[in-house]
Design a protein around this motif. Structure first.
Motif, PDB file in Angstrom:
ATOM      1  N   ILE A  73      -3.907  -6.583   2.962  1.00 31.41           N
ATOM      2  CA  ILE A  73      -5.024  -6.154   3.821  1.00 31.41           C
ATOM      3  C   ILE A  73      -4.619  -5.020   4.759  1.00 31.41           C
ATOM      4  N   TYR A  74      -3.328  -4.908   5.072  1.00 29.32           N
ATOM      5  CA  TYR A  74      -2.880  -3.884   6.024  1.00 29.32           C
ATOM      6  C   TYR A  74      -2.579  -2.552   5.338  1.00 29.32           C
ATOM      7  N   LEU A  75      -2.674  -2.522   3.982  1.00 24.81           N
ATOM      8  CA  LEU A  75      -2.329  -1.298   3.248  1.00 24.81           C
ATOM      9  C   LEU A  75      -3.511  -0.345   3.160  1.00 24.81           C
ATOM     10  N   LYS A  76      -3.209   0.939   2.904  1.00 19.52           N
ATOM     11  CA  LYS A  76      -4.266   1.909   2.654  1.00 19.52           C
ATOM     12  C   LYS A  76      -4.889   1.615   1.291  1.00 19.52           C
ATOM     13  N   LYS A  77      -6.178   1.976   1.151  1.00 18.58           N
ATOM     14  CA  LYS A  77      -6.933   1.645  -0.055  1.00 18.58           C
ATOM     15  C   LYS A  77      -6.214   2.026  -1.344  1.00 18.58           C
ATOM     16  N   LYS A  78      -5.722   3.250  -1.368  1.00 19.45           N
ATOM     17  CA  LYS A  78      -5.125   3.763  -2.597  1.00 19.45           C
ATOM     18  C   LYS A  78      -3.844   3.013  -2.939  1.00 19.45           C
ATOM     19  N   GLU A  79      -3.054   2.795  -1.910  1.00 24.53           N
ATOM     20  CA  GLU A  79      -1.797   2.091  -2.122  1.00 24.53           C
ATOM     21  C   GLU A  79      -2.069   0.675  -2.607  1.00 24.53           C
ATOM     22  N   LEU A  80      -3.064   0.049  -1.980  1.00 23.12           N
ATOM     23  CA  LEU A  80      -3.423  -1.314  -2.344  1.00 23.12           C
ATOM     24  C   LEU A  80      -3.812  -1.389  -3.827  1.00 23.12           C
ATOM     25  N   ALA A  81      -4.622  -0.420  -4.258  1.00 19.02           N
ATOM     26  CA  ALA A  81      -5.052  -0.423  -5.662  1.00 19.02           C
ATOM     27  C   ALA A  81      -3.839  -0.356  -6.595  1.00 19.02           C
ATOM     28  N   GLY A  82      -2.858   0.460  -6.232  1.00 15.69           N
ATOM     29  CA  GLY A  82      -1.647   0.558  -7.045  1.00 15.69           C
ATOM     30  C   GLY A  82      -0.883  -0.754  -7.092  1.00 15.69           C
ATOM     31  N   ARG A  83      -0.784  -1.394  -5.935  1.00 20.38           N
ATOM     32  CA  ARG A  83      -0.066  -2.674  -5.873  1.00 20.38           C
ATOM     33  C   ARG A  83      -0.754  -3.734  -6.732  1.00 20.38           C
ATOM     34  N   ILE A  84      -2.104  -3.739  -6.674  1.00 19.36           N
ATOM     35  CA  ILE A  84      -2.850  -4.723  -7.468  1.00 19.36           C
ATOM     36  C   ILE A  84      -2.597  -4.478  -8.955  1.00 19.36           C
ATOM     37  N   ASP A  85      -2.603  -3.193  -9.355  1.00 13.09           N
ATOM     38  CA  ASP A  85      -2.287  -2.867 -10.755  1.00 13.09           C
ATOM     39  C   ASP A  85      -0.922  -3.417 -11.148  1.00 13.09           C
TER      40      ASP A  85
END
Ligand code: ATP
Ligand code: MG
Lengths: 293, 232
Positions: free
Chosen positions: B102-114
């Motif tokens: 939740i504390y990550l930037k949107k783009k970074e978060l999307a990469g992590r989820i991938d």
């Protein structure tokens, strides 16, 4: 009364229940206790709007956001002064309820002191009082309430699903410990939920007061129906609340048609009891999780 | 990497831990075993910052984290899966993973989820589904996935096998080993399925009544008649 009129009345009643219930939904899902002080916050919103309009003679559509903001600020102050210390001491939900009842009484008496008990009216601006369309009578104020309730449904659904705060509130509602270990500051989220709820509560009070005169105790009636709506809706779902509001309004009005309008409140509580007995999780609420795979 | 030194804590006024000390080094899997109510979960809760430390010291990468909050620890690189493979039932699988970062930037978060979806491809078809409707095995995967989103250096797992059938337990342990192997994540795991966890861990602590009563290699327990009686 014709059927069309009955349907309009149902939609209008459902809109009031829904708006009040939305306002209660956020605080209740973040911190589960019956917060009676919300009833006073609803009335406070209406009286603040009344005062601002009287003093500054602004257009009502500027008065509304202004009053909503002040209501939220007052409610957050109350939260910080009273609920926060209680929460720090891990007070039970019952203790929180008793405290909230105390706050309700204080706020409601303050309102009585400042503005006196005689009914006051918000809508003194020049509008045509009502429309007659195909034998159906509806006022501008009622149309406003219906439009706002439908718009709120959309806005709040988007807010809950798309924004970080919205998702955080839902996560805290679902499992606050898991939310904490996931890195959410659940305390800040509870504060946000209270602010949003109180602002919406103020809005609900204003909308009600635009149609009927306001009294210091006006919040309690609205609040009780809002609580019933949230419980029937299944405490975790905005869409469930909308459906519950409709169901409540339909049974109340059609019931009143058959057995008399003095039974309307009783009908609401009968429905509540039926739900608690047979579908305690509400329309879209949490299902009991099976223990094993 | 993580050192726990003479930890004392409990609930309210009731003490539960009486000075256990433990240590886990980079990239290792360390198991904590012991009977019900021994205080295993309590150790993990104190490390991640859910309950306050009364006495003793917890250090992570040479800084004291006694007074840290769970949120700060997540950013520091410690994540926690509480007992019971808990997920946010009313949130979708995708939202569960988003909450993990939740504390990550949107783009970074999307990469992590991938990244996590690559590790657990089975979750890919379920992204929109409510987590509460997943099967027990899938929920375990999601709980693990959620905790992996911040790319932790240390993962705390509390009984990941709880409520799973024997087959699923084996898969769960394989997954945990895979995370450790492929990402070099250090894992501190509490388990009651002792035989199975001894096969995947590098070191083991035995806890009884809030104290460490054994620490050593997994083989030692398997070969010592007295220890086998206590822990197996
Ligand atoms: N939230 C709590 N409040 C009060 N006491 C608690 C709480 N959680 C645990 N305890 C008590 O602390 C002791 C240790 O509990 P803990 O959960 O750490 O045990 P455990 O070793 O994880 O057991 P299990 O294998 O059953 O999960 C127990 O006596 C338990 O009753
Ligand atoms: Mg435990």
């Amino acid at each position: 009364m014709n059927l069309m009129q009955l349907i309009i009345n149902v939609i209008y009643a459902a809109s009031i229940y829904a708006v009040v219930a939305y306002s209660y939904y956020f605080m209740y899902s973040a911190r589960k206790f019956l917060n009676m002080s919300h009833a006073a916050i609803i009335a406070l919103g209406a009286y603040l709007a009344f005062e601002i309009k009287k003093q500054l003679a602004w257009n009502i559509f500027i008065v509304i956001p202004f009053s909503v903001a002040i209501t939220a600020i007052i409610a957050i102050t109350v939260f910080l002064l009273i609920f926060k210390p209680l929460q720090k001491r891990k007070a039970s939900s019952t203790k929180m309820l008793v405290a909230s009842l105390g706050i309700y009484l204080v706020l409601q008496n303050l309102i009585s002191l400042i503005w006196l008990d005689a009914p006051k009216s918000l809508c003194s601006w020049p509008v045509k009082r009502g429309h007659n369309i195909l034998d159906v009578y509806i006022t501008n104020e009622q149309i406003l309430m219906i439009v706002v309730s439908i718009a709120l449904l959309g806005v709040l659904l988007l807010f809950s699903k798309k924004t970080t705060i919205g998702k955080s509130i839902r996560a805290v509602a679902s499992d606050s410990v898991l939310a904490d270990v996931s890195g959410i500051d659940s305390y800040a989220v509870v504060l946000w939920a209270f602010a949003i709820s109180s602002g919406l509560g103020g809005l609900a009070g204003i909308l009600i007061a635009i149609d009927v005169d306001m009294t210091p105790t006006m919040g309690m009636n609205a609040f009780m129906m809002g609580v019933v709506t949230v419980i029937i809706g299944g405490v975790n779902s905005i869409l469930g609340i909308a459906l519950a509001a409709l169901l409540l309004a339909i049974t109340q009005h059609f019931g009143a048609w058959f057995i008399g309008s003095q039974w309307q409140d009783a009908i609401a509580f009968v429905i509540l009891v039926l739900f608690l007995l047979f579908k305690p999780e509400g329309f879209f609420g949490k299902k009991v999780k099976s223990a094993t795979v | 990497m993580l050192k726990v030194n003479e930890l004392h804590t409990g609930y309210g006024k009731k003490p539960v831990l009486f000075g256990p000390s433990l240590e886990i080094s980079k990239g290792k899997i360390v198991a904590i075993i012991g009977p019900n109510g021994a205080g295993k979960s309590t150790i993990l809760k104190a490390i991640c910052g859910l309950i306050p430390v009364w006495d003793g010291k917890i250090t992570f990468e040479d800084s004291c984290i006694n007074d840290s909050t769970p949120a700060k620890n997540v950013k520091r690189g410690i994540t926690f899966c509480p007992q019971g493979n808990r997920v946010f039932d009313e949130l979708s699988v995708n939202e569960n993973l988003q909450i993990g970062g939740i504390y990550l930037k949107k783009k970074e978060l999307a990469g992590r989820i991938d990244d996590v979806l690559q590790l657990f491809p089975m979750l890919k078809d379920r992204l929109k589904q409510n987590a509460g409707t997943l099967s027990g095995g899938e929920q375990q995967m999601l709980a693990l996935g959620r905790a992996l989103i911040p790319r932790p250096k240390l993962l705390l797992l509390d009984e990941p096998s709880l409520g799973l059938s024997p087959n699923l337990i084996s898969t769960a342990f394989e997954r945990i080993q895979q995370v450790n192997r492929e990402r070099g994540t250090a894992i501190l795991i509490v388990e009651q399925k002792v035989r199975k966890v001894l096969k995947i861990c590098h070191k083991v602590y035995g806890i009884k009544l809030g104290k460490v009563v054994f620490d050593g290699q997994p083989e030692q327990i398997r070969h010592d008649e007295r220890l086998r009686q206590i822990f197996l």
